[in-house]
Design an enzyme around this catalytic site. Sequence first.
Site, PDB file in Angstrom:
ATOM      1  N   GLU A 189       4.808 -73.909 -27.093  1.00 41.44           N
ATOM      2  CA  GLU A 189       4.260 -73.406 -28.375  1.00 41.44           C
ATOM      3  C   GLU A 189       4.579 -71.813 -27.989  1.00 41.44           C
ATOM      4  O   GLU A 189       3.846 -71.223 -27.243  1.00 41.44           O
ATOM      5  CB  GLU A 189       3.033 -73.741 -28.899  1.00 41.44           C
ATOM      6  CG  GLU A 189       2.765 -73.290 -30.226  1.00 41.44           C
ATOM      7  CD  GLU A 189       2.187 -71.926 -30.385  1.00 41.44           C
ATOM      8  OE1 GLU A 189       2.670 -71.070 -30.776  1.00 41.44           O
ATOM      9  OE2 GLU A 189       0.752 -71.889 -30.006  1.00 41.44           O
ATOM     10  N   CYS A 230      -1.418 -66.843 -32.659  1.00 39.94           N
ATOM     11  CA  CYS A 230       0.129 -67.211 -33.166  1.00 39.94           C
ATOM     12  C   CYS A 230       0.422 -67.465 -34.450  1.00 39.94           C
ATOM     13  O   CYS A 230       1.444 -67.290 -34.829  1.00 39.94           O
ATOM     14  CB  CYS A 230       0.428 -68.488 -32.104  1.00 39.94           C
ATOM     15  SG  CYS A 230      -0.269 -68.553 -30.414  1.00 39.94           S
TER      16      CYS A 230
END
Length: 544
Positions: free
Chosen positions: A293, A327
């Site tokens: 990720e 994020c």
Amino acid sequence: MNNAYFDFAEPKNEPVLNYAPGSSERPALQQAIADMKAHTRDIPMYINGQEVRSGNKKEIRPPHETAHLLGHFHASDEQHVNDAIDAALSARETWAATSWEHRASVFLKAAELLATKYRFRMNAATMLGQSKNAYQAEIDSACELIDFLRFNVHFLSQIYKQQPLSPQGINNRMEYRALEGFVLAVTPFNFTAIGGNLPTAPAMCGNVVVWKPANTQIYSASVFMEILLEAGLPNGVINLIYPPGPMVGEICYAHPYFAGVHFTGSTGVFQSMWKSIGNNIARYKSYPRIVGETGGKDFVFVHPSANVDAVVAGLARGAFEYQGQKCSAASRAYLPANLAEEIKTKLVAELKTMKMGIVDDFTNFINAVIDDKSFNSISKYIDGVKNSNGAAKILCGGTCDSSKGWFIEPTVIETTDPSYITMCDEIFGPVLTIYVYEADNWIQTLDVLDNTSPYALTGAIFAQDRHAIEYLTKALTNSAGNFYINDKPTGAVVGQQPFGGARASGTNDKAGSILNLYRWLSARTIKETFVPPTDYRYAFHQAD
């Protein structure tokens, strides 16, 4: 002896404590912070369950209070990396053969220890080491990490129960084996829960792990390692080391028993990892699992029918909680001209109420960015607005102060260019850029949104028109792996919103769901025939 089928029911999400004045948890956390600040910690590596100290000590200081020394960690060298791999591989056979209910019990006990005995210590470590306020630490290093441990046990229990059909006379079954080698877990600074999940998810599946956290997360990572060992994690199953990133990669990716990498971090680093693994592909005992990720340039698209106050709250929280160092943080917003002025006015007013300072003061909403490198990078983007020749302007914030810590005010930029640099680059800080579009052109603006960034991690839309909501949801299908309707694009909860994005944002293997666990298993199909044939001839061979 396996003489029962064990089922681990779906858990409930860990309740979030609020730390309000008068609550019992508030003074408990304040005391934990004071206790940790009062002691200078000497943080070892953990290899084969043993504390290892190199003597090469590196300082750990709170990002919001750089004059204070929290402790030191012992940096790793090449030998420590090799020792960690050897320890993992030595533990592999025994751990993989350990009965599922006993593997599960280790992680369920760790979750219980974290929920009780270690809750305030872990939150305090995250607040001090990573500059999170009390609420951000609670939802991360307590609740989310507890949820990862408990839900992953449940998800894995479900996988083990999935078995093939068996016609009469045949017993078909499926084994879900550990990978043949070791897994490397490389974890980021911004979420203690990610730091805990990336090594434990593969380990839960019977794998052995070499864990390399970001240097700026070592303070809390070491506390979680203490919890795992107290929970009974056998020696060598997870080995915690602190080498430079290139060093650990060079050694691990060249090892024949490298079985996979579980990564959260930058897109550039992940692509470099993938290239290195590809260059070494002929060395490996089996093809490695690559799970990552990575970056995001997360959007908020506001439709002309949106509720203004909901948009303002979504932007204020989505862009500036934890200083935008998520994020998933809202980083670019597209506002319709019919609502833009009201939204901007109310958002600026809200930001002016946000207090900024140390984590010890619970009234502070904003704390510091993680380190000097981040501070300097974000500052350059803000300074660049002043030289943008009118393409952008600062609506609010913009002050950067490193005198006592790495403090950057929540900053809102407005641009007339949807391709302006702060609309495109991942900044990873408390900076939100706004672009105002003509309300009648909302459909055309979606193409601009979709093509502005290579990322596709999170995104949010705000609208009251149901037809518009449906249209936006379909039009932005590939723009975000986590998509929010009338809510901020942050705050995914384990078991509720499995997390991950595609495009340059990663492999979308959805941490917090059953999908991620499949990546750390290797299936073996077994067919047993009870009464096997004794003649090769089939009936059709017989003569009429």
